[in-house]
Design an enzyme around this catalytic site. Structure first.
Site, PDB file in Angstrom:
ATOM      1  N   CYS A 204       0.900  -1.365  -0.177  1.00  0.00           N
ATOM      2  CA  CYS A 204       0.014  -0.481   0.255  1.00  0.00           C
ATOM      3  C   CYS A 204       0.805   1.297  -0.238  1.00  0.00           C
ATOM      4  CB  CYS A 204      -0.904   0.165   1.333  1.00  0.00           C
ATOM      5  SG  CYS A 204      -1.835  -1.801   1.204  1.00  0.00           S
TER       6      CYS A 204
ATOM      7  N   HIS B 133      -3.847   6.809   1.487  1.00  0.00           N
ATOM      8  CA  HIS B 133      -4.264   5.351   0.565  1.00  0.00           C
ATOM      9  C   HIS B 133      -5.649   4.987   1.697  1.00  0.00           C
ATOM     10  CE1 HIS B 133      -4.370   1.224  -0.183  1.00  0.00           C
ATOM     11  NE2 HIS B 133      -4.169   1.025   0.861  1.00  0.00           N
TER      12      HIS B 133
ATOM     13  N   ASN C  40      -9.807  -1.232  -2.349  1.00  0.00           N
ATOM     14  CA  ASN C  40      -8.896  -0.599  -2.186  1.00  0.00           C
ATOM     15  C   ASN C  40      -7.531  -1.279  -2.950  1.00  0.00           C
ATOM     16  OD1 ASN C  40      -5.860  -0.976  -0.585  1.00  0.00           O
ATOM     17  ND2 ASN C  40      -6.318  -2.161   0.987  1.00  0.00           N
TER      18      ASN C  40
HETATM   19  O1  UT7 Z   1      -4.539  -1.424   2.708  1.00  0.00           O
HETATM   20  C1  UT7 Z   1      -3.493  -2.170   3.588  1.00  0.00           C
HETATM   21  C2  UT7 Z   1      -4.407  -2.140   5.247  1.00  0.00           C
HETATM   22  N1  UT7 Z   1      -5.737  -3.256   5.338  1.00  0.00           N
HETATM   23  C3  UT7 Z   1      -6.454  -2.083   6.166  1.00  0.00           C
HETATM   24  O2  UT7 Z   1      -6.177  -1.531   7.282  1.00  0.00           O
HETATM   25  C4  UT7 Z   1      -7.000  -3.227   6.496  1.00  0.00           C
HETATM   26  C5  UT7 Z   1      -7.520  -3.071   8.035  1.00  0.00           C
HETATM   27  N2  UT7 Z   1      -9.127  -3.693   8.454  1.00  0.00           N
HETATM   28  C6  UT7 Z   1      -9.742  -3.241   8.893  1.00  0.00           C
HETATM   29  O3  UT7 Z   1     -10.616  -2.588   7.404  1.00  0.00           O
HETATM   30  C7  UT7 Z   1     -10.751  -4.232   8.960  1.00  0.00           C
HETATM   31  O4  UT7 Z   1     -10.423  -4.870  10.681  1.00  0.00           O
HETATM   32  C8  UT7 Z   1     -11.725  -5.613   8.510  1.00  0.00           C
HETATM   33  C9  UT7 Z   1     -12.995  -4.149   7.875  1.00  0.00           C
HETATM   34  C10 UT7 Z   1     -11.361  -6.147   7.298  1.00  0.00           C
HETATM   35  C11 UT7 Z   1     -12.916  -5.895   9.217  1.00  0.00           C
HETATM   36  O5  UT7 Z   1     -13.574  -5.125   9.835  1.00  0.00           O
HETATM   37  P1  UT7 Z   1     -13.594  -5.649  11.242  1.00  0.00           P
HETATM   38  O6  UT7 Z   1     -14.714  -4.647  12.115  1.00  0.00           O
HETATM   39  O7  UT7 Z   1     -12.474  -5.560  12.090  1.00  0.00           O
HETATM   40  O8  UT7 Z   1     -14.362  -6.904  11.414  1.00  0.00           O
HETATM   41  P2  UT7 Z   1     -13.759  -8.444  12.261  1.00  0.00           P
HETATM   42  O9  UT7 Z   1     -12.312  -9.514  10.801  1.00  0.00           O
HETATM   43  O10 UT7 Z   1     -13.687  -8.315  13.502  1.00  0.00           O
HETATM   44  O11 UT7 Z   1     -14.528  -9.891  11.805  1.00  0.00           O
HETATM   45  C12 UT7 Z   1     -16.142  -9.033  12.281  1.00  0.00           C
HETATM   46  C13 UT7 Z   1     -16.950 -10.872  12.050  1.00  0.00           C
HETATM   47  C14 UT7 Z   1     -16.860 -11.938  12.138  1.00  0.00           C
HETATM   48  O12 UT7 Z   1     -17.110 -13.061  12.245  1.00  0.00           O
HETATM   49  P3  UT7 Z   1     -18.031 -12.504  14.352  1.00  0.00           P
HETATM   50  O13 UT7 Z   1     -16.384 -14.030  14.551  1.00  0.00           O
HETATM   51  O14 UT7 Z   1     -17.683 -11.495  14.798  1.00  0.00           O
HETATM   52  O15 UT7 Z   1     -19.279 -13.752  13.808  1.00  0.00           O
HETATM   53  C15 UT7 Z   1     -16.517 -12.417  10.580  1.00  0.00           C
HETATM   54  O16 UT7 Z   1     -16.302 -13.825  10.574  1.00  0.00           O
HETATM   55  O17 UT7 Z   1     -16.907 -11.324  10.796  1.00  0.00           O
HETATM   56  C16 UT7 Z   1     -16.677 -11.520   9.665  1.00  0.00           C
HETATM   57  N3  UT7 Z   1     -16.750 -11.159   8.269  1.00  0.00           N
HETATM   58  C17 UT7 Z   1     -17.771 -10.415   7.139  1.00  0.00           C
HETATM   59  N4  UT7 Z   1     -18.849 -11.177   7.241  1.00  0.00           N
HETATM   60  C18 UT7 Z   1     -19.033 -10.799   6.414  1.00  0.00           C
HETATM   61  C19 UT7 Z   1     -15.273 -10.913   8.174  1.00  0.00           C
HETATM   62  N5  UT7 Z   1     -15.285 -10.418   7.007  1.00  0.00           N
HETATM   63  C20 UT7 Z   1     -16.798 -10.831   5.972  1.00  0.00           C
HETATM   64  C21 UT7 Z   1     -17.363 -10.462   5.010  1.00  0.00           C
HETATM   65  N6  UT7 Z   1     -18.477 -10.211   5.144  1.00  0.00           N
HETATM   66  N7  UT7 Z   1     -16.815 -10.644   3.895  1.00  0.00           N
END
Ligand code: UT7
Length: 334
Positions: free
Chosen positions: A115, A261, A291
């Protein structure tokens, strides 16, 4: 004093739009989840089978940047190509870009800083120009993520975030003492976090690079510790922006536009609030493209210019954070 200015900017987005609703048909996800967590509504996927490769889309963006700069490919002295999704494992996409631009013989260097690749590339171009080595450098950021994502429920946490696209700039020497130019660049990395956002294979760590067993294990797909990355991002973005301002003796209220970014709308908003900036001073287009990693900043710059958000004399701050971890900023008097 010899400085570098950004003389031309261009972008190229593949035509194929993939909405969150399209993704719902491929994996267990929802438009609501993606929109609420990331702000993304749709992204573009390249038609790789018909030649829309990373180097090709990079070249299309480069042609537009050259047009804006009023230069021909033969005016370019050096190519810097930032990507984490090169056409091939080697040679770099910078060499392949030469085929599309029919621009052979000049130096071409690939940067694999994810990135942050574009800002690393811009900083490198700036130094080559200030040192007097080159006059016009093409810096390209291009990604075709769609070939490398796990588009099933297993890969949904990463797959819904990324899209394809390319942006490019022409960086040129500027001898006038009018204050314009790239004022400073700030590059950082912390390899302790290398495995928090990575693709493990192909790589020489395994012999052979890829095997049936590796394919089955899913090591060829990107893995991310999302929450951990998020927490670091919202700290590092403001930190590296303030570092650039301090180096230039500028205050945050003097910045006309921050171009971060595009990783996640929630990250962008957290950065905006931490810096106490009004919403309109922090550019965002993640809803349209997701992204696009090394391409996101030059794509955003190109759109911001078109929307009249960047004018001559403006103070513009570019900032990025991503895999490595790496983070970086550039402060520009446009
Ligand atoms: O460019 C490089 C840098 N990258 C970033 O900056 C990304 C940084 N991270 C993020 O933007 C966020 O952490 C995400 C958008 C990737 C994820 O959001 P989050 O609020 O941190 O969600 P999480 O990973 O804690 O997941 C929450 C829930 C989980 O289910 P349980 O365990 O609560 O039942 C996941 O399994 O959401 C579930 N989940 C999804 N559900 C539907 C994860 N991905 C998905 C999905 N659709 N695509």
């Amino acid at each position: 004093m010899r400085k570098s200015i950004i003389r031309g900017v261009g972008r190229y987005l593949p035509e194929k739009v993939v909405t969150n609703f399209d993704l719902e048909k491929m994996m267990d996800t929802s438009d609501q989840w993606i929109r609420e967590r990331t702000g993304i509504e749709e992204r573009r996927f390249a038609d790789v089978e018909n030649g829309e490769t990373t180097s090709y889309i990079g070249a299309q963006a480069a042609k537009k940047a050259l047009d804006m700069a009023g230069l021909k490919p033969s005016d370019i002295d050096f190519i810097i190509f930032a990507t984490l999704s090169p056409d091939y494992f080697f040679p770099g996409s910078g060499c392949l870009l030469q085929e599309h631009l029919e621009l052979f013989g000049i130096g071409a260097m690939d940067i694999r800083n994810q990135c942050t690749g574009f800002v690393y590339g811009l900083a490198t171009a700036d130094q080559f120009i200030k040192a007097g080595m080159y006059n016009n450098i093409l810096v390209v950021g291009a990604e075709v993520h769609s070939s490398g994502l796990n588009m099933t429920t297993e890969g949904r946490d990463v797959a819904v975030l990324f899209g394809d696209g390319a942006g490019a700039v022409v960086v040129s020497a500027h001898e006038d003492n009018d204050g314009r130019g790239i004022l400073s660049n700030h590059l950082h990395a912390d390899g302790r976090f290398a495995r928090e956002l990575w693709v493990e294979s192909p790589g020489s760590r395994y012999r052979p690079y890829v095997s049936e067993e590796i394919l089955k294990s899913g090591k060829v797909y990107p893995k991310m510790n999302g929450r951990y990355v998020f927490k670091h991002a919202v700290t590092r973005f403001p930190e590296v922006i303030l570092e650039a301002l301090e180096a230039a003796g500028e205050k945050i209220e003097n910045v006309d536009l921050v171009i971060p970014h595009q990783a996640n709308q929630r990250i962008t908003e957290a950065v905006q609030m931490r810096l106490g900036l009004p919403k309109e001073k922090v550019f965002s287009n993640i809803h349209k493209y997701g992204n696009t990693t090394a391409a996101s900043i030059p794509i955003a710059m190109s759109e911001a210019l078109e929307q009249g958000l960047i004018k001559e004399g403006n103070l513009i701050c570019l900032a990025s954070f991503g895999s490595g971890f790496t983070w970086a900023s550039s402060l520009i008097r446009w």
